[in-house]
Design a protein around this motif. Structure first.
Motif, PDB file in Angstrom:
ATOM      1  N   THR A 634      44.264  28.868  35.080  1.00  0.00           N
ATOM      2  CA  THR A 634      43.023  29.452  35.651  1.00  0.00           C
ATOM      3  C   THR A 634      43.369  30.127  36.895  1.00  0.00           C
ATOM      4  OG1 THR A 634      41.771  27.536  34.421  1.00  0.00           O
ATOM      5  CG2 THR A 634      40.746  28.953  36.356  1.00  0.00           C
ATOM      6  N   ALA A 635      44.194  29.511  37.845  1.00  0.00           N
ATOM      7  CA  ALA A 635      44.401  29.926  39.158  1.00  0.00           C
ATOM      8  C   ALA A 635      44.992  31.682  38.832  1.00  0.00           C
ATOM      9  CB  ALA A 635      45.397  29.238  39.753  1.00  0.00           C
ATOM     10  N   ALA A 636      45.880  31.589  37.948  1.00  0.00           N
ATOM     11  CA  ALA A 636      46.458  32.811  37.880  1.00  0.00           C
ATOM     12  C   ALA A 636      45.450  33.923  37.267  1.00  0.00           C
ATOM     13  CB  ALA A 636      47.650  32.644  36.873  1.00  0.00           C
ATOM     14  N   TRP A 637      44.491  33.405  36.587  1.00  0.00           N
ATOM     15  CA  TRP A 637      43.351  34.138  35.895  1.00  0.00           C
ATOM     16  C   TRP A 637      42.511  34.788  37.088  1.00  0.00           C
ATOM     17  CZ3 TRP A 637      42.316  36.747  31.556  1.00  0.00           C
ATOM     18  CH2 TRP A 637      41.159  37.044  31.358  1.00  0.00           C
ATOM     19  N   ARG A 638      41.998  33.816  38.051  1.00  0.00           N
ATOM     20  CA  ARG A 638      41.151  34.256  39.009  1.00  0.00           C
ATOM     21  C   ARG A 638      42.071  35.233  39.965  1.00  0.00           C
ATOM     22  NH1 ARG A 638      37.967  28.684  39.687  1.00  0.00           N
ATOM     23  NH2 ARG A 638      37.010  28.658  37.699  1.00  0.00           N
ATOM     24  N   ARG A 639      43.365  35.150  40.286  1.00  0.00           N
ATOM     25  CA  ARG A 639      44.189  36.360  40.652  1.00  0.00           C
ATOM     26  C   ARG A 639      44.181  37.509  39.814  1.00  0.00           C
ATOM     27  NH1 ARG A 639      47.624  31.725  41.521  1.00  0.00           N
ATOM     28  NH2 ARG A 639      49.161  32.647  39.842  1.00  0.00           N
ATOM     29  N   LEU A 640      44.156  37.424  38.940  1.00  0.00           N
ATOM     30  CA  LEU A 640      43.792  38.329  37.815  1.00  0.00           C
ATOM     31  C   LEU A 640      42.796  39.268  38.341  1.00  0.00           C
ATOM     32  CD1 LEU A 640      44.677  40.470  35.344  1.00  0.00           C
ATOM     33  CD2 LEU A 640      43.627  38.594  33.921  1.00  0.00           C
ATOM     34  N   ARG A 641      41.485  38.656  38.175  1.00  0.00           N
ATOM     35  CA  ARG A 641      40.297  39.045  38.336  1.00  0.00           C
ATOM     36  C   ARG A 641      40.243  39.857  39.697  1.00  0.00           C
ATOM     37  NH1 ARG A 641      36.200  36.354  39.142  1.00  0.00           N
ATOM     38  NH2 ARG A 641      34.699  37.364  37.923  1.00  0.00           N
ATOM     39  N   GLU A 642      40.626  39.141  40.815  1.00  0.00           N
ATOM     40  CA  GLU A 642      40.720  39.621  42.076  1.00  0.00           C
ATOM     41  C   GLU A 642      41.608  41.033  41.983  1.00  0.00           C
ATOM     42  OE1 GLU A 642      42.034  36.929  44.816  1.00  0.00           O
ATOM     43  OE2 GLU A 642      40.268  35.638  44.371  1.00  0.00           O
ATOM     44  N   ALA A 643      42.584  41.068  41.361  1.00  0.00           N
ATOM     45  CA  ALA A 643      43.418  42.368  41.261  1.00  0.00           C
ATOM     46  C   ALA A 643      42.851  43.539  40.678  1.00  0.00           C
ATOM     47  CB  ALA A 643      44.865  42.034  40.560  1.00  0.00           C
ATOM     48  N   VAL A 644      42.120  43.131  39.269  1.00  0.00           N
ATOM     49  CA  VAL A 644      41.496  44.175  38.602  1.00  0.00           C
ATOM     50  C   VAL A 644      40.331  44.717  39.626  1.00  0.00           C
ATOM     51  CG1 VAL A 644      40.202  44.523  36.612  1.00  0.00           C
ATOM     52  CG2 VAL A 644      42.192  43.310  36.529  1.00  0.00           C
ATOM     53  N   ALA A 645      39.558  43.793  40.044  1.00  0.00           N
ATOM     54  CA  ALA A 645      38.337  44.363  40.704  1.00  0.00           C
ATOM     55  C   ALA A 645      38.687  45.127  41.899  1.00  0.00           C
ATOM     56  CB  ALA A 645      37.462  43.123  41.406  1.00  0.00           C
ATOM     57  N   GLY A 646      39.922  45.026  42.678  1.00  0.00           N
ATOM     58  CA  GLY A 646      40.342  45.664  43.565  1.00  0.00           C
ATOM     59  C   GLY A 646      41.192  46.947  43.259  1.00  0.00           C
ATOM     60  N   GLY A 647      41.291  47.024  41.933  1.00  0.00           N
ATOM     61  CA  GLY A 647      42.187  47.933  41.436  1.00  0.00           C
ATOM     62  C   GLY A 647      41.775  49.167  40.912  1.00  0.00           C
ATOM     63  N   ALA A 649      39.478  52.345  40.045  1.00  0.00           N
ATOM     64  CA  ALA A 649      38.898  53.329  40.746  1.00  0.00           C
ATOM     65  C   ALA A 649      39.002  54.633  39.862  1.00  0.00           C
ATOM     66  CB  ALA A 649      39.784  53.742  41.975  1.00  0.00           C
ATOM     67  N   THR A 650      38.118  55.355  40.150  1.00  0.00           N
ATOM     68  CA  THR A 650      38.198  56.645  39.395  1.00  0.00           C
ATOM     69  C   THR A 650      39.291  57.422  39.272  1.00  0.00           C
ATOM     70  OG1 THR A 650      35.673  56.891  39.657  1.00  0.00           O
ATOM     71  CG2 THR A 650      36.939  59.094  38.860  1.00  0.00           C
ATOM     72  N   GLY A 651      40.114  57.703  38.439  1.00  0.00           N
ATOM     73  CA  GLY A 651      41.385  58.396  38.348  1.00  0.00           C
ATOM     74  C   GLY A 651      42.709  57.274  38.328  1.00  0.00           C
ATOM     75  N   GLY A 652      42.489  56.137  38.677  1.00  0.00           N
ATOM     76  CA  GLY A 652      43.549  55.342  38.412  1.00  0.00           C
ATOM     77  C   GLY A 652      43.612  54.135  39.300  1.00  0.00           C
ATOM     78  N   VAL A 653      44.473  53.669  39.858  1.00  0.00           N
ATOM     79  CA  VAL A 653      44.521  52.333  40.538  1.00  0.00           C
ATOM     80  C   VAL A 653      44.373  52.671  42.204  1.00  0.00           C
ATOM     81  CG1 VAL A 653      45.941  50.427  41.090  1.00  0.00           C
ATOM     82  CG2 VAL A 653      46.272  51.379  38.911  1.00  0.00           C
ATOM     83  N   ALA A 654      43.473  52.039  42.515  1.00  0.00           N
ATOM     84  CA  ALA A 654      43.055  52.074  44.026  1.00  0.00           C
ATOM     85  C   ALA A 654      43.961  51.225  44.827  1.00  0.00           C
ATOM     86  CB  ALA A 654      41.639  51.568  44.184  1.00  0.00           C
ATOM     87  N   THR A 655      44.343  51.664  46.049  1.00  0.00           N
ATOM     88  CA  THR A 655      45.074  51.122  46.943  1.00  0.00           C
ATOM     89  C   THR A 655      44.450  50.278  47.860  1.00  0.00           C
ATOM     90  OG1 THR A 655      44.940  52.757  48.530  1.00  0.00           O
ATOM     91  CG2 THR A 655      46.852  52.870  47.140  1.00  0.00           C
ATOM     92  N   GLY A 656      42.987  50.173  47.812  1.00  0.00           N
ATOM     93  CA  GLY A 656      42.113  49.408  48.663  1.00  0.00           C
ATOM     94  C   GLY A 656      41.246  48.424  47.731  1.00  0.00           C
ATOM     95  N   GLU A 657      40.511  47.507  48.689  1.00  0.00           N
ATOM     96  CA  GLU A 657      39.509  46.670  47.860  1.00  0.00           C
ATOM     97  C   GLU A 657      38.035  47.107  47.717  1.00  0.00           C
ATOM     98  OE1 GLU A 657      40.725  43.975  46.556  1.00  0.00           O
ATOM     99  OE2 GLU A 657      42.775  44.316  47.033  1.00  0.00           O
ATOM    100  N   GLY A 658      37.259  46.445  47.346  1.00  0.00           N
ATOM    101  CA  GLY A 658      35.873  46.975  47.129  1.00  0.00           C
ATOM    102  C   GLY A 658      35.273  47.279  45.899  1.00  0.00           C
ATOM    103  N   ALA A 659      36.138  47.393  44.916  1.00  0.00           N
ATOM    104  CA  ALA A 659      35.580  47.964  43.435  1.00  0.00           C
ATOM    105  C   ALA A 659      34.711  46.873  42.982  1.00  0.00           C
ATOM    106  CB  ALA A 659      36.747  48.156  42.762  1.00  0.00           C
ATOM    107  N   ASP A 696      52.388  51.167  38.064  1.00  0.00           N
ATOM    108  CA  ASP A 696      51.354  50.725  39.204  1.00  0.00           C
ATOM    109  C   ASP A 696      50.562  49.623  38.939  1.00  0.00           C
ATOM    110  OD1 ASP A 696      52.162  53.245  40.276  1.00  0.00           O
ATOM    111  OD2 ASP A 696      50.364  54.693  39.532  1.00  0.00           O
ATOM    112  N   TRP A 697      50.064  49.309  37.578  1.00  0.00           N
ATOM    113  CA  TRP A 697      49.507  48.219  37.181  1.00  0.00           C
ATOM    114  C   TRP A 697      50.298  47.020  37.412  1.00  0.00           C
ATOM    115  CZ3 TRP A 697      44.466  47.071  37.849  1.00  0.00           C
ATOM    116  CH2 TRP A 697      43.641  47.980  37.734  1.00  0.00           C
ATOM    117  N   VAL A 698      51.458  46.972  36.876  1.00  0.00           N
ATOM    118  CA  VAL A 698      52.434  45.933  36.851  1.00  0.00           C
ATOM    119  C   VAL A 698      52.779  45.458  38.443  1.00  0.00           C
ATOM    120  CG1 VAL A 698      54.886  45.502  36.536  1.00  0.00           C
ATOM    121  CG2 VAL A 698      53.587  46.316  34.622  1.00  0.00           C
ATOM    122  N   ALA A 699      52.811  46.349  39.264  1.00  0.00           N
ATOM    123  CA  ALA A 699      53.236  46.416  40.474  1.00  0.00           C
ATOM    124  C   ALA A 699      51.905  45.884  41.359  1.00  0.00           C
ATOM    125  CB  ALA A 699      53.591  47.902  41.230  1.00  0.00           C
TER     126      ALA A 699
END
Length: 806
Positions: A634-647, A649-659, A696-699
């Motif tokens: 579950t801990a890794a899943w929640r880190r996944l949620r955060e990474a996805v939410a922050g990544g 953005a229109t056109g690809g993977v964002a470098t910042g947070e806030g999505a 980019d997603w893997v990184a």
């Protein structure tokens, strides 16, 4: 207060454990009285289950008393998966609070009274808790400690999640998927290989302890396990033969000989026996072949016939075809789901399907022992029986290898790597695989080669002296063939009653299918490997890896080692060893069982062969590349949620947070255990990952601490190179390279097991030429020059100068 709780599965029937029965008899099981502790911490059943559970299960079936130490809380990835119901049967269970000091104290206390300890898990749960092999060995000098690590190579670690290794190595593109691109690997070959190597390490350590009086250690990993099971497709020959190039083109032949019947069931055909292809063509009113089975298969000529056969099989139910094609020289078997073979009458009759008491279901049907080791007769002094004080591993053990193809020679190769003197006996024309590299090379390293026509005058005398010389005689001939050629068990024991006689059959030594020819392909069909890999509502997928053949060799090696140990403890009592290709295949799917009239097979692959659910599968990304995702908790899943939410953005993977949150649940959804189910979470992630490039997603995921890996999309040549040219693999000795005559340089996986504390005896780094050592061996057996010349004149053996150069 201790964090450990213990329970004994006493309500479940146990294998023989060496205790004294009511009549005073002592169990004849080879490991009677041996105490094993199996520790699995930080390991999931889905990610690396066979690596952590198979060694204890095999040692249990050989008669050892096994205590399994596991976490009180199951990993989230294993929710709903019931593999351990089978794997942990008959073991005493001790549950601990993982990470607590009392857990390490409990394990250390168990190790002080054990003969063998098996340690699976990452470094932070084992070595950093004071549970390393050296730590435990100091407290118990007779302990055989076996470490099953997660492993790493130049691409990084595996985190105990096999799909990451499969993605990084390029294995996912060595599967002919039902769509373009890589396919998720359902068959966990790395876990199986690590588990089998660990079992060999434990048994070899016990055998050596009878000589040295002290224990030792062995170590393997998932990375080593992958190479242990796939030497047939990993080996690289500098000058391969044309047949080899054709055989491996596009992951094998186009026509896989699996056909859908009118009722939706599939059948699998095989024409490997002599005359089988011709007999099938006649049966189906097909025109005869101009060039033969192999030529038609590799050239694509059989594909045209396959179109007609597809229409023919679709006209009748599977049961009709199985009756119509039964008893012929060609083979036809049903393509089953994992666990369904446990209901087969033949499988039941030979003991590979057994009924066991279960606390939740009353009775379940599971896989029985895959190796049988039984004493032959009263102790008889034989050469090599008395241990040489201080002898390392199998030093002094003499093995006669009368096997062929791939499944048979693997077991003697393992014994050679452990220090045994192995003689490979071949017909004058050679093993049928000599012209098919690297298949032949996969099972032949480190042996001496004798060529002989077993039907020629004088051959029986040579066989008799070879039998007297041997501690082990091993073969994988069809039932009945050894009797015709003079190396059946009765004949061998007449010369040497104390021998360990090992027969690795196809369908088992008894039962209605016993005389029938068998191969890897048929066993993929019966065991559920083909159907499971095909995906939901898709045709079966054949894996051209030779994995079941090689697994069968490892199982046979485990059983032979158990037989050698029992023989050494028993003062020379001969041992009979029985294993089978069918048993090895079912072992790879041994987590499946039957309960309440239904098969419980475990996680199932989806229609598109991408994985088991949102948390454990591969995803296609926006650039067409693929990534593998493995979320263990579950801990890794929640880190996944955060990474996805922050990544996102229109056109690809964002470098910042806030999505914005994309709608993933708070906890990882359980893996699918029913065919046809689709999880909303995986559909969401499919859309998310299409917004950016795979790399980019893997990184981003890895930076967030989410286990993910870029899927390497390579052909067979690239797959081999990623393993044999890996600098870490080379530095750690996972690759052996040597000259192979006219074939040039050969690179192949090394022995996947490190043993200590002293270095193991080195096996010769060479593959013998046909008959290379014939006269050398016969001279050592007492045949003088005149006798050898007479054998040459009779056509029994080649002339010394007739040994080919390559």
């Amino acid at each position: 207060m201790s964090t450990a709780t213990s329970r004994s599965d006493s309500e479940l029937p146990r294998p023989a454990d060496g205790t004294t029965a009511a009549d005073g008899a002592v169990s004849a099981a080879p490991l009677a009285g041996i105490r094993v502790v199996e520790v699995a911490l930080g390991v999931t059943a889905v990610g690396a289950g066979l690596a952590a559970s198979l060694p204890g299960a095999l040692l249990r079936d050989f008669g050892a008393r096994v205590t399994r130490v596991r976490p009180r809380r199951r990993p989230a990835l294993d929710t709903g998966v019931e593999f351990n119901r089978v794997w942990d049967h008959g073991k005493r269970i001790v549950e601990v609070d993982e990470g607590e000091p009392a857990a390490a104290e409990t394990i250390a206390a168990l190790a002080r009274d054990a003969d063998v300890i098996l340690l699976a898990g990452p470094e932070e749960t084992i070595e950093l808790r004071g549970l390393g092999c050296a730590d435990l060995g100091r407290a118990n000098p007779r302990l055989v400690a076996v470490r099953v690590g997660t492993g790493f190579n130049a691409g990084g670690g595996t985190e105990g999640l096999e799909i990451l290794l499969a993605a990084r190595s390029g294995l996912l593109t060595q599967i002919r998927a039902n769509r373009p691109g890589p396919a998720f690997a359902d068959l966990t070959v790395a876990s199986a290989g690590a588990g089998l190597a660990a079992t060999v390490g434990a048994l070899a350590g016990l055998y050596e302890r009878e000589s040295t009086g002290v224990g030792g250690w062995a170590e393997t990993s998932l990375v080593d396990g992958l190479q242990a099971i796939l030497p047939m497709i990993i080996g690289r020959v500098e000058n391969p033969s044309p047949s080899t190039r054709l055989l491996w083109k596009e992951q094998g032949p186009a026509e896989t000989l699996a056909y859908r019947c009118a009722d939706g069931g599939y059948v699998q055909l095989w024409f490997g026996a002599k005359g089988a292809y011709e007999a099938f063509l006649e049966h189906m009113n097909e025109p005869p072949s101009e060039h033969g089975y192999t030529a038609d298969l590799v050239s694509g000529a059989m594909a045209e016939r396959g179109e007609r056969w597809t229409r023919a099989f679709a006209a009748r139910d599977r049961s009709w075809w199985l009756r119509d094609l039964a008893g012929a020289n060609f083979r036809c078997e049903p393509v089953l789901r994992p666990g369904e073979a446990l209901l087969d009458p033949h499988v039941r009759e030979i003991g590979l399907s057994v009924e066991r008491a279960d606390p939740d279901h009353g009775t379940i049907t599971t896989l029985g022992p895959v190796g049988q080791v039984t004493p032959w007769a009263a102790a008889t002094p034989t050469p090599g029986t008395t241990p040489t004080p201080g002898a390392r591993l199998l030093t002094g053990v003499r093995v006669l290898d009368v096997s062929a193809y791939l499944a048979g020679p693997i077991a003697p190769l393992i014994l050679a790597e452990l220090g045994a003197d192995v003689i490979k006996l071949e017909p004058g024309t050679g093993d049928v695989h000599r012209s098919m590299e690297p298949m032949f090379a996969a099972g032949q390293r480190g042996k001496r080669a004798v060529a002989m026509d077993m039907k020629a005058p004088g051959a029986a005398d040579v066989l008799d002296r070879l039998f007297r010389w041997s501690d082990v005689v091993h073969h994988n001939a069809r039932v009945g063939l050894a009797e015709r050629l003079g190396y059946d068990e009765a004949t061998v024991r007449a010369a040497n009653p104390g021998v360990v006689y090992s027969h690795s059959s196809g369908f088992g030594a008894t039962g209605p299918r016993a005389p029938l020819p068998a191969n890897d392909h048929l066993m993929q069909a019966l065991s559920g490997v083909e159907a499971a890999q095909g995906g939901t509502d898709q045709p079966p997928t054949f894996l051209v890896w030779g994995a079941i053949d090689v697994t069968s060799g490892w199982v046979a090696a485990c059983a032979v080692l158990a037989g050698l140990y029992a023989r050494r403890r028993g003062g020379g009592t001969g041992q009979s060893v029985r294993t089978s290709l069918l048993g090895a295949a079912l072992m790879l799917k041994s987590g499946a069982f039957v309960a309440d009239g239904a098969v419980v097979e475990g996680p199932v692959l989806d229609h598109d062969q991408t994985g088991y659910g949102a948390a454990y599968r591969i995803y296609r990304c926006g650039d067409g590349g693929w990534l593998a995702l493995a979320v263990p908790d579950t801990a890794a899943w929640r880190r996944l949620r955060e990474a996805v939410a922050g990544g996102v953005a229109t056109g690809g993977v964002a470098t910042g947070e806030g999505a914005a949150d994309v709608g993933l649940p708070q906890d990882p959804p359980p893996l699918r255990t029913r065919r046809g189910e689709r999880q909303p979470a995986e559909e969401l992630l499919e859309k998310v990952f299409r917004t950016g490039a795979a790399a980019d997603w893997v990184a981003r995921l890895q930076a967030a601490g989410v286990p993910a890996e870029l899927v390497a999309e390579v052909d067979r040549t690239g797959f081999i190179a990623r393993l044999v040219d890996d600098p870490v693999n080379q530095q750690l000795g996972r690759v052996v390279s040597f000259d192979w005559g006219e074939r040039g340089r050969l690179d192949q996986p090394a022995f996947p097991l490190w043993l200590g504390p002293a270095a193991r005896p080195g096996a010769p780094r060479a593959i013998p030429r046909l008959g290379e050592h014939t006269h050398e061996v016969l001279d050592a057996l007492g045949f003088d020059a005149d006798e050898r010349a007479a054998l040459v004149a009779a056509g029994a053996i080649p002339r010394p100068e007739a040994v080919p150069a390559g």
